[in-house]
Scaffold this active site. Structure first.
Site, short mmCIF file in Angstrom:
data_model
loop_
_atom_site.label_atom_id
_atom_site.label_comp_id
_atom_site.label_asym_id
_atom_site.label_seq_id
_atom_site.Cartn_x
_atom_site.Cartn_y
_atom_site.Cartn_z
N GLU A 30 0.86 -1.18 0.00
CA GLU A 30 0.00 0.00 0.00
C GLU A 30 0.89 1.23 0.00
OE1 GLU A 30 -2.83 -0.16 3.17
OE2 GLU A 30 -3.36 -2.24 2.73
N ASP A 90 -4.80 8.78 10.54
CA ASP A 90 -3.45 8.31 10.81
C ASP A 90 -2.91 8.86 12.12
OD1 ASP A 90 -3.08 6.77 8.44
OD2 ASP A 90 -2.97 8.65 7.33
#
Length: 259
Positions: A47, A58
């Site tokens: 990814e 995140d």
């Protein structure tokens, strides 16, 4: 040609390792080399993170990687140029993971066209609402042969999970918790109950567990209830610790996941 994501899950449906890193970090020009090192080191899928200034899903590790990449000059156009020849020697599935804002600035159809031309197999766009995906984005992604992977959390309703399973084709990203990304030492009883509940739904799409996988305990727990795991923050940390030496970082990661 059949999509590499589908082929991967058909040919090797267990204990898969998908590794995330942020394009342009720790070095602006090292993105393709990291991908090649991950393939050599036994990663089953990669990814590639598209750096963004406001990565809301995140944690600190990936936020800092994105900031560093952006300051270094990484952009979507540069990323596509860096990956222009990646399919000469990389066979494993490649997924672009990023937020909607920079993708829309690029133009969604242009983005899909560039991704397909580069040899990208799928997209993960965490802030893309499922209904918007169905109404506006799915037809375009399908036209370019790209699998759009949707995320589910412990709070996602069974009805929504069933809809995601029906209208996507690749795998389902089973987020371990509703928190942001970041390494964890274990998955508690509630998380494992969630994994069992989703596995018991017998979905059409395979599952990968992400957010928090960093060691043997979390990797084993993920593999017990899904086809494998996605590791992001731990690999990004190791990549920084080894000064961008992706070969050393993936060796260290595989050791951590097996001991």
């Amino acid at each position: 040609m059949k999509n590499r994501i589908n082929t991967l899950f058909e040919s090797n449906p267990s204990r898969l390792l998908s590794v995330y890193f942020c394009a342009g970090c720790p070095t602006l020009d090292g993105t393709a080399d990291v991908i090649r090192a991950l393939q050599r080191g036994g990663g089953d899928m990669v990814e590639i993170g598209i750096p963004f200034s406001d990565p809301m899903a995140d944690g600190v590790v990936i936020q800092e990687a994105a900031t560093r990449a952006l300051r270094g000059g990484m952009s979507l156009r540069l990323l596509f140029r860096q990956l222009a020849s990646i399919r000469r020697d990389v066979r494993i599935p490649l997924i672009l993971m990023g937020y909607l804002n920079p993708i829309l600035q690029y133009g969604f159809e242009d983005f899909c066209r560039s991704a397909a031309d580069t040899g990208i197999d799928g997209l993960i766009i965490p802030d893309l609402p499922f209904r918007e995906y169905l109404d506006h984005y799915k037809p375009v992604a399908d036209r370019y042969g790209l699998r759009v992977v949707m995320l589910i959390t412990p709070e996602t309703s069974e009805a929504r999970i069933r809809d995601i399973d029906a209208y996507t084709d690749g795998f389902i990203y089973m987020v371990s918790s509703a928190a942001t990304t970041g390494a964890q030492y274990d998955f508690d009883a509630s998380k494992q109950a969630y994994f069992r509940r989703i596995a018991a739904m017998h979905l059409r799409n395979p599952l990968l567990v992400g957010f928090g996988v960093s060691n043997r305990e979390t990797f084993q727990a993920a593999c017990a209830h899904a086809s494998g795991a996605i590791v992001g923050s731990r690999f990004v940390t190791l990549l920084n610790e080894y000064a961008g030496d992706a070969e050393a970082a993936i060796r260290a990661l595989r050791t951590a996941l097996s001991q």
